[in-house]
Write a protein that holds these residues in place. Structure first.
Motif, PDB file in Angstrom:
ATOM      1  N   ARG A   1       1.197  -1.419   0.249  1.00  0.00           N
ATOM      2  CA  ARG A   1      -0.007  -0.122   0.373  1.00  0.00           C
ATOM      3  C   ARG A   1       0.688   1.360  -0.155  1.00  0.00           C
ATOM      4  O   ARG A   1       0.404   2.367   0.379  1.00  0.00           O
TER       5      ARG A   1
ATOM      6  N   GLU B   1      -0.113  -8.767  23.216  1.00  0.00           N
ATOM      7  CA  GLU B   1      -0.454  -8.256  22.141  1.00  0.00           C
ATOM      8  C   GLU B   1      -1.611  -6.965  22.866  1.00  0.00           C
ATOM      9  O   GLU B   1      -1.284  -5.786  21.855  1.00  0.00           O
TER      10      GLU B   1
ATOM     11  N   LYS C   1      -1.482  -2.886  23.096  1.00  0.00           N
ATOM     12  CA  LYS C   1      -2.213  -1.812  22.559  1.00  0.00           C
ATOM     13  C   LYS C   1      -2.897  -0.390  22.753  1.00  0.00           C
ATOM     14  O   LYS C   1      -3.639  -0.439  22.772  1.00  0.00           O
TER      15      LYS C   1
ATOM     16  N   GLN D   1      -2.686   4.106  17.193  1.00  0.00           N
ATOM     17  CA  GLN D   1      -3.521   2.670  17.255  1.00  0.00           C
ATOM     18  C   GLN D   1      -2.509   3.214  15.701  1.00  0.00           C
ATOM     19  O   GLN D   1      -2.357   1.486  15.136  1.00  0.00           O
TER      20      GLN D   1
ATOM     21  N   TRP E   1       0.865   0.400  16.625  1.00  0.00           N
ATOM     22  CA  TRP E   1       0.186  -0.622  16.916  1.00  0.00           C
ATOM     23  C   TRP E   1       1.181  -1.696  15.597  1.00  0.00           C
ATOM     24  O   TRP E   1       0.968  -2.117  14.661  1.00  0.00           O
TER      25      TRP E   1
ATOM     26  N   ARG F   1       2.039  -7.751  13.368  1.00  0.00           N
ATOM     27  CA  ARG F   1       2.274  -8.368  13.567  1.00  0.00           C
ATOM     28  C   ARG F   1       3.782  -8.301  14.842  1.00  0.00           C
ATOM     29  O   ARG F   1       4.498  -8.142  14.741  1.00  0.00           O
TER      30      ARG F   1
ATOM     31  N   GLU G   1       4.171 -18.535   4.334  1.00  0.00           N
ATOM     32  CA  GLU G   1       3.449 -18.645   4.292  1.00  0.00           C
ATOM     33  C   GLU G   1       2.134 -18.137   2.742  1.00  0.00           C
ATOM     34  O   GLU G   1       1.405 -19.081   2.864  1.00  0.00           O
TER      35      GLU G   1
ATOM     36  N   CYS H   1      -3.904  -9.347   6.595  1.00  0.00           N
ATOM     37  CA  CYS H   1      -3.330  -8.730   7.940  1.00  0.00           C
ATOM     38  C   CYS H   1      -2.224 -10.242   8.739  1.00  0.00           C
ATOM     39  O   CYS H   1      -2.030  -9.575   9.609  1.00  0.00           O
ATOM     40  N   HIS H   2      -1.222 -11.070   7.149  1.00  0.00           N
ATOM     41  CA  HIS H   2      -0.734 -11.415   8.137  1.00  0.00           C
ATOM     42  C   HIS H   2      -1.279 -12.484   9.590  1.00  0.00           C
ATOM     43  O   HIS H   2      -0.862 -12.204  10.276  1.00  0.00           O
ATOM     44  N   ARG H   3      -2.843 -13.082   9.199  1.00  0.00           N
ATOM     45  CA  ARG H   3      -3.042 -13.471  10.203  1.00  0.00           C
ATOM     46  C   ARG H   3      -3.027 -15.516   9.723  1.00  0.00           C
ATOM     47  O   ARG H   3      -3.423 -15.398   8.294  1.00  0.00           O
TER      48      ARG H   3
ATOM     49  N   VAL I   1     -10.494  -3.334  13.928  1.00  0.00           N
ATOM     50  CA  VAL I   1      -9.608  -2.623  14.110  1.00  0.00           C
ATOM     51  C   VAL I   1      -8.315  -3.206  15.887  1.00  0.00           C
ATOM     52  O   VAL I   1      -7.450  -3.408  15.243  1.00  0.00           O
TER      53      VAL I   1
ATOM     54  N   ASP J   1      -8.522  -5.981  16.800  1.00  0.00           N
ATOM     55  CA  ASP J   1      -8.110  -7.791  16.994  1.00  0.00           C
ATOM     56  C   ASP J   1      -6.823  -7.184  15.509  1.00  0.00           C
ATOM     57  O   ASP J   1      -5.557  -8.813  15.388  1.00  0.00           O
ATOM     58  N   LEU J   2      -7.398  -7.349  14.790  1.00  0.00           N
ATOM     59  CA  LEU J   2      -7.045  -7.991  13.396  1.00  0.00           C
ATOM     60  C   LEU J   2      -5.682  -5.904  12.966  1.00  0.00           C
ATOM     61  O   LEU J   2      -5.230  -6.508  11.677  1.00  0.00           O
ATOM     62  N   GLY J   3      -5.490  -5.308  13.456  1.00  0.00           N
ATOM     63  CA  GLY J   3      -5.795  -4.663  13.235  1.00  0.00           C
ATOM     64  C   GLY J   3      -5.742  -3.595  11.891  1.00  0.00           C
ATOM     65  O   GLY J   3      -4.513  -2.625  10.898  1.00  0.00           O
ATOM     66  N   VAL J   4      -6.433  -3.542  11.408  1.00  0.00           N
ATOM     67  CA  VAL J   4      -6.764  -3.027  10.033  1.00  0.00           C
ATOM     68  C   VAL J   4      -6.945  -0.848  10.061  1.00  0.00           C
ATOM     69  O   VAL J   4      -7.105  -1.049  11.228  1.00  0.00           O
ATOM     70  N   ASP J   5      -6.723  -0.637   9.358  1.00  0.00           N
ATOM     71  CA  ASP J   5      -6.700   0.963   8.883  1.00  0.00           C
ATOM     72  C   ASP J   5      -7.545   1.433   7.686  1.00  0.00           C
ATOM     73  O   ASP J   5      -7.114   0.102   7.547  1.00  0.00           O
TER      74      ASP J   5
ATOM     75  N   SER K   1      -5.077  -0.620   4.783  1.00  0.00           N
ATOM     76  CA  SER K   1      -5.941  -1.535   4.730  1.00  0.00           C
ATOM     77  C   SER K   1      -7.064  -2.094   4.158  1.00  0.00           C
ATOM     78  O   SER K   1      -7.296  -2.894   4.040  1.00  0.00           O
ATOM     79  N   PHE K   2      -8.172  -1.353   4.971  1.00  0.00           N
ATOM     80  CA  PHE K   2      -8.801  -1.005   4.717  1.00  0.00           C
ATOM     81  C   PHE K   2      -9.443  -0.612   2.815  1.00  0.00           C
ATOM     82  O   PHE K   2     -10.470  -1.761   2.244  1.00  0.00           O
TER      83      PHE K   2
END
Lengths: 483, 84
Positions: free
Chosen positions: A416, A435, A439, A444, A447, A450, A481, B16-18, B28, B30-34, B37-38
């Protein structure tokens, strides 16, 4: 050099200064002059005097613009903060700036407890009577804003922007870009940071131009971008590379209907990949003019339509800016635009300069014609869509967890045109809550994308973590992955 | 063929690399979407499901959890079968 604001308000009187399409509100130069004078008088009535600091707490809004000019006309010093800042950061800024008052826009959460607050109500200001506000000329060395950037020692530092160098910088840049009454800046970047602040306040004012205030850039702004373009104006988008990448992605969803022209894009904050630039220019039938600078140095290099593009360069160094590449490759900046220090912080001001050259934090080279090229950050600074910070800030929080031995955080370029944050963490016992712990304590934007927990971090003989090896490990993890 | 819920979880896992994504995960927190990335998520979901978002619904805050996002797309795919 300009010394007063009234002649500008009067000369452009009935022209639009700012529009906020989502709330269907707009302000002419006259209305801005009136509202800011009315608010300035209220501030005087509350005891605010020249030199006092005033917090501006607002999202991207007309309230921000009016508040800023009210504080400026009083010769007080604006300290802008976003509406969703972390409590710790607000506290640190308040301790450092010692503001007398906070101006709060409608959309700002009332989170301030340490400072008296005053709401900014545009309707009330529009109908308020205004006595004659005395006009005192600005002195060149007078501070007109403190912009807080994150600091490596945890405490934010306030770059003091002074009237003389700031006005000279935007006057020169505006002339070179040929900014004029038909120029319409489109601001979707945070107005409490240098770019959003500049293009929504003094840059348009000096040239009788205007600004469209959009909310903070997101998917909705990207999808409805065409609606922000003003007919019969030279529309100029203020952007960072990640925004251009998102606009391209969104444009691909469905065919566009043509619409108004985007005259050009001003794109800063990080090196723009030539492929992305070309793709954006073709898709939006426009030209992207990069610039490069910082809150402290202001503009160090830029393009205009008249400055021929050179691949890999962020722009040409303007005549009044001096750049020297120091022996270790760092870019040192001096000249008319550079700031002279952080607010009441001689120690960190001293660290920011070397022999009179401001150290902007990047490694670079300059060619024979004065074009500047960037070759990476001096200290692994993370750049998340234009918000820059030192990974040490994240590591300090992670290392405050009782199970953590050491943390090493990296910024990894993502698809991005921004960066993902990856923290490699050495633990001495299981840390299932790590985690959540992190947080709760970090804004934010900081954060980690990973957190990779390890029994040992790769180290050199001196015990220092080898970040290049961590980058390689991550590449391997991502590759495995993808299979 | 994957259900919409499975598509949403799989796209989110990639972006989100999970390893795995649960329907109860918050985008937001738990997955850190901003916000950026949305954008990528929206484009990927539209491509994978063939269902498009209404421009006015492109607000990250409208989708607290993965399940909310899946429910929205299911409703857009088949408005007549919409359930509460």
């Amino acid at each position: 050099m300009l010394h007063t604001l009234s002649p500008l308000f009067e000369r452009f009187a009935e022209r639009h200064f700012a529009v906020e399409p989502r709330r269907r509100r707009r302000l002419t130069y006259s209305e801005l002059a009136h509202a800011s004078a009315a608010l300035a008088e209220r501030l005087i009535a509350c005891g605010i005097r020249p030199g006092d600091r005033v917090l501006l707490v607002s999202g991207n809004s007309l309230e921000f613009v009016v508040s800023y000019f009210a504080v400026l006309r009083l010769h007080a010093v604006a300290v802008p903060l976003g509406p969703d800042e972390e409590a710790n950061r607000i506290h640190d800024v308040i301790v450092d700036a010692q503001p007398r008052l906070a101006l709060i826009a409608d959309d700002a959460r009332p989170y301030l407890v340490d400072v008296p607050t005053m709401p900014v109500d545009l309707d009330a200001l529009a109908s308020a009577a205004v006595a004659h506000l005395p006009e005192v000329p600005f002195a060149a060395d007078e501070p007109i804003a403190l912009l807080y950037t994150s600091g490596t020692t945890g405490r934010p530092k306030g770059a003091a922007l002074r009237w003389g160098h700031f006005i000279e910088n935007i006057m020169d840049y505006g002339h070179d870009l040929d900014v004029g009454p038909t120029t319409r800046f489109i601001v979707s970047m945070p107005m409490w940071h240098i770019d959003g602040w500049t293009y929504s306040t003094l840059q348009p004012l000096l040239f009788g131009a205007s600004v469209t205030i959009a909310p903070l850039f997101d998917a909705h702004v990207a999808a409805t971008f065409d609606q922000l373009l003003e007919p019969d104006h030279r529309n100029v988008l203020i952007a960072v590379p990640a925004m251009l990448s998102a606009l391209i992605a969104i444009r691909g969803r469905r065919p566009s209907g043509g619409g108004q022209a985007l005259n050009y894009v001003i794109c800063g904050s990080s090196r723009l990949a030539p492929e992305l630039q070309g793709q954006f220019e073709r898709l939006f039938d426009t030209i992207v003019l990069q610039n490069y600078g910082s809150t402290e140095a202001l503009l160090v290099a830029y393009y205009t339509r008249q400055i021929p593009y050179r691949e890999g360069s962020v722009g040409r160094i303007p005549a009044k800016c001096r750049v020297r590449i120091l022996p270790d490759g760092q870019i040192g900046v001096a000249g008319a635009y550079v700031f002279d220090g952080y607010f009441q912080d001689p120690a960190r001001t001293g660290l920011a300069f070397e022999d009179g050259w401001y150290l902007i934090g990047d490694i670079g080279t300059v060619d024979a014609d004065g074009y500047l090229y960037l070759h990476g950050r001096r200290n692994d600074m993370i750049n998340k869509a234009g918000i820059k910070f030192d990974p040490v800030e994240i590591d300090e929080i992670i290392e405050s967890h009782p199970a953590v031995v050491e943390s090493a955080t990296l910024g990894i370029d993502n698809e991005r045109q921004s960066q993902d944050i990856v923290s490699f963490v050495q633990v001495c016992q299981p840390a299932a809550d790590l985690e959540r712990f992190v947080k709760e304590r970090l804004p934010q934007v900081q954060w980690p994308t990973r957190i990779v927990v390890m029994d040992n971090l790769p180290r050199n003989l001196l015990g220092k973590v080898i970040k290049s090896q961590l980058r390689q490990m991550l590449t391997n993890i991502v590759a495995s992955e993808a299979v | 063929m994957k259900t919409i819920e499975e598509e949403v979880a799989s796209v989110l896992a990639t972006i989100c690399h999970r390893d795995r994504v649960s329907l109860l995960d918050e985008l937001v927190r738990d997955l850190g979407v901003d916000s950026l990335s949305f954008v990528q998520l929206v484009v990927a979901l539209e491509q994978r499901t063939g269902v498009s978002f209404d421009d006015e619904d492109l607000m990250l805050s409208m989708y607290p959890t993965v399940a909310d996002l899946a429910r929205y797309l299911a409703r857009r795919a088949n408005p007549s079968e919409a359930t509460s």
